[in-house]
Write an enzyme that holds these catalytic residues in place. Structure first.
Site, PDB file in Angstrom:
ATOM      1  N   PRO A   9       0.850  -1.207   0.000  1.00 44.11           N
ATOM      2  CA  PRO A   9       0.000   0.000   0.000  1.00 44.11           C
ATOM      3  C   PRO A   9       0.875   1.242   0.000  1.00 44.11           C
ATOM      4  CG  PRO A   9       0.081  -0.978   2.199  1.00 44.11           C
ATOM      5  CD  PRO A   9       0.803  -1.915   1.281  1.00 44.11           C
ATOM      6  N   GLN A  61      -6.183  -1.545   3.346  1.00 47.04           N
ATOM      7  CA  GLN A  61      -5.363  -1.180   4.498  1.00 47.04           C
ATOM      8  C   GLN A  61      -6.053  -0.064   5.261  1.00 47.04           C
ATOM      9  OE1 GLN A  61      -1.483   0.946   4.766  1.00 47.04           O
ATOM     10  NE2 GLN A  61      -0.748  -0.977   5.630  1.00 47.04           N
ATOM     11  N   CYS A  91       3.254   3.151   9.533  1.00 52.44           N
ATOM     12  CA  CYS A  91       3.512   4.484   8.995  1.00 52.44           C
ATOM     13  C   CYS A  91       4.099   5.387  10.071  1.00 52.44           C
ATOM     14  CB  CYS A  91       2.225   5.090   8.448  1.00 52.44           C
ATOM     15  SG  CYS A  91       2.479   6.701   7.664  1.00 52.44           S
ATOM     16  N   LYS A 131       0.358  -4.928   9.323  1.00 52.81           N
ATOM     17  CA  LYS A 131       1.634  -4.544   8.729  1.00 52.81           C
ATOM     18  C   LYS A 131       2.342  -3.616   9.709  1.00 52.81           C
ATOM     19  CE  LYS A 131       3.789  -2.726   4.518  1.00 52.81           C
ATOM     20  NZ  LYS A 131       4.601  -1.622   5.071  1.00 52.81           N
ATOM     21  N   GLY A 204      10.462  -4.263   2.386  1.00 53.21           N
ATOM     22  CA  GLY A 204      11.532  -3.285   2.566  1.00 53.21           C
ATOM     23  C   GLY A 204      12.728  -3.513   1.668  1.00 53.21           C
ATOM     24  N   GLY A 225       7.363  -2.680  -2.738  1.00 55.71           N
ATOM     25  CA  GLY A 225       6.775  -1.353  -2.746  1.00 55.71           C
ATOM     26  C   GLY A 225       7.134  -0.535  -3.957  1.00 55.71           C
ATOM     27  N   ARG A 226       7.975   0.453  -3.775  1.00 53.42           N
ATOM     28  CA  ARG A 226       8.248   1.425  -4.830  1.00 53.42           C
ATOM     29  C   ARG A 226       8.829   0.816  -6.102  1.00 53.42           C
ATOM     30  NH1 ARG A 226       6.843   4.313  -0.977  1.00 53.42           N
ATOM     31  NH2 ARG A 226       6.440   6.542  -1.198  1.00 53.42           N
TER      32      ARG A 226
END
Length: 333
Positions: A9, A61, A91, A131, A204, A225-226
């Protein structure tokens, strides 16, 4: 437990248009919504839960810490077709801390346990997952992580995604929190060894198919992720890594598949740019990628037709590739 690969997310990125685009590359990858707060669902003016059936499997999420609100939102999400709701305990942003959710909740595992219990009761058929980071600030030991996980496990959560970094709540921005705290994959592996009954995914800094396959030797799932967003064609390798014999579409096939979706969005009052802004990473690492990004960034915001935009952009990519190959040939000679 079956293994899985997921796209993380990501706020402002993994909206419903992005997820539909990502689904073109993989039929089995788990997709996540952006983090949605309980307040946005219960009191917001917009529909934050909309998705296309083609996006499934898709996970909501949820950001929040009030068990009653979390339960109510989970019930709504279940009615809307979500089979899993994930609690954000990772976060590190100040805005999220001020809202009393995210990584700061690692210090109050009993609150998350109460949320899990209430959410399970409100939607018995929905999976409730968490998460989280490995720790926060100077509380970064395995023992601290275990003290967080065990009450949450006892409340009925069996699925954890562990971002293999500590969150530094003081002094680092969210971007810095993704880069500066060191990755500690070994600690995630140790949690899987300590709690073999859990389904544990790792997150990660994971950027290649080879790294994903390596992690899956030690844990149950991998969340990317990215890299998945900036290089969406990587998603095309995910089904194969999991052992599925599925067709991996070419980039051109993906573009053709996206045209009717974008046309429908425009007919409903949306803009081409709402969708194509998520597609700038196509051709990443290939000749012509820069030209693709230029055309999409310059013409995408005002484009009226996805088909015309893609046709022009592909011609520009082909021309850029031709120049590249000519230079290579000249150098070789």
């Amino acid at each position: 437990m079956s293994q899985l690969i997921a796209v993380a997310p990501m706020l402002d990125w993994t909206d419903r248009h992005c997820r539909y685009f990502h689904r073109q590359f993989s039929q089995h990858t788990v997709l996540y919504t952006e983090m949605v707060t309980t307040g946005a669902i219960l009191f917001g003016q917009q529909d934050h839960l909309g998705f296309n059936d083609a996006e499934q499997p898709v996970v909501l999420q949820l950001g929040g810490s009030d068990p009653i609100a979390m339960a109510e939102c989970t019930a709504i999400a279940s009615e809307r077709g979500y089979h899993e709701v994930n609690i954000n305990v990772g976060c590190p942003s100040e805005r999220v801390q001020n809202g009393s959710f995210g990584a700061c909740l690692m210090t109050t595992p009993e609150t998350i346990a109460e949320c899990v219990e209430a959410m399970r009761k409100s939607a018995p058929t929905a999976r409730i997952s968490v998460k989280t980071r490995l720790g926060i600030d100077d509380q970064d030991s395995d023992e601290f992580l275990q003290r967080f996980m065990e009450p949450v496990m006892a409340a009925g959560c069996q699925h954890f995604t562990l971002h293999a970094r500590t969150a530094w709540l003081k002094g680092l921005s969210p971007k810095q929190n993704r880069e500066i705290p060191p990755l500690q994959y070994d600690r995630v592996y140790r949690m899987k060894e300590r709690y073999p009954q859990l389904h544990i995914s790792i997150n990660g800094g994971i950027k290649t198919a080879e790294a994903i396959a390596e992690h899956l030797q030690r844990v149950d799932g991998v969340m990317v992720g990215r890299e998945a967003y900036q290089n969406p064609e990587l998603i095309g390798s995910f089904d194969g890594i999991l052992g599925y014999d599925t067709h991996v579409p070419s980039t051109e096939q993906v573009l053709v598949a996206m045209i009717p979706y974008i046309d429908s969005h425009v007919q409903a009052g949306g803009r081409v740019w709402h969708v194509v802004r998520h597609m700038l990473g196509l051709f990443n690492g290939q000749p012509g990628a820069k030209r693709w990004r230029q055309v999409m960034s310059q013409q995408g915001p005002t484009a009226q037709s996805a088909a015309e935009l893609f046709e022009f952009a592909l011609k520009e990519v082909a021309a850029a590739r031709e120049k590249f190959h000519q230079k290579v040939a000249e150098y070789a000679n």
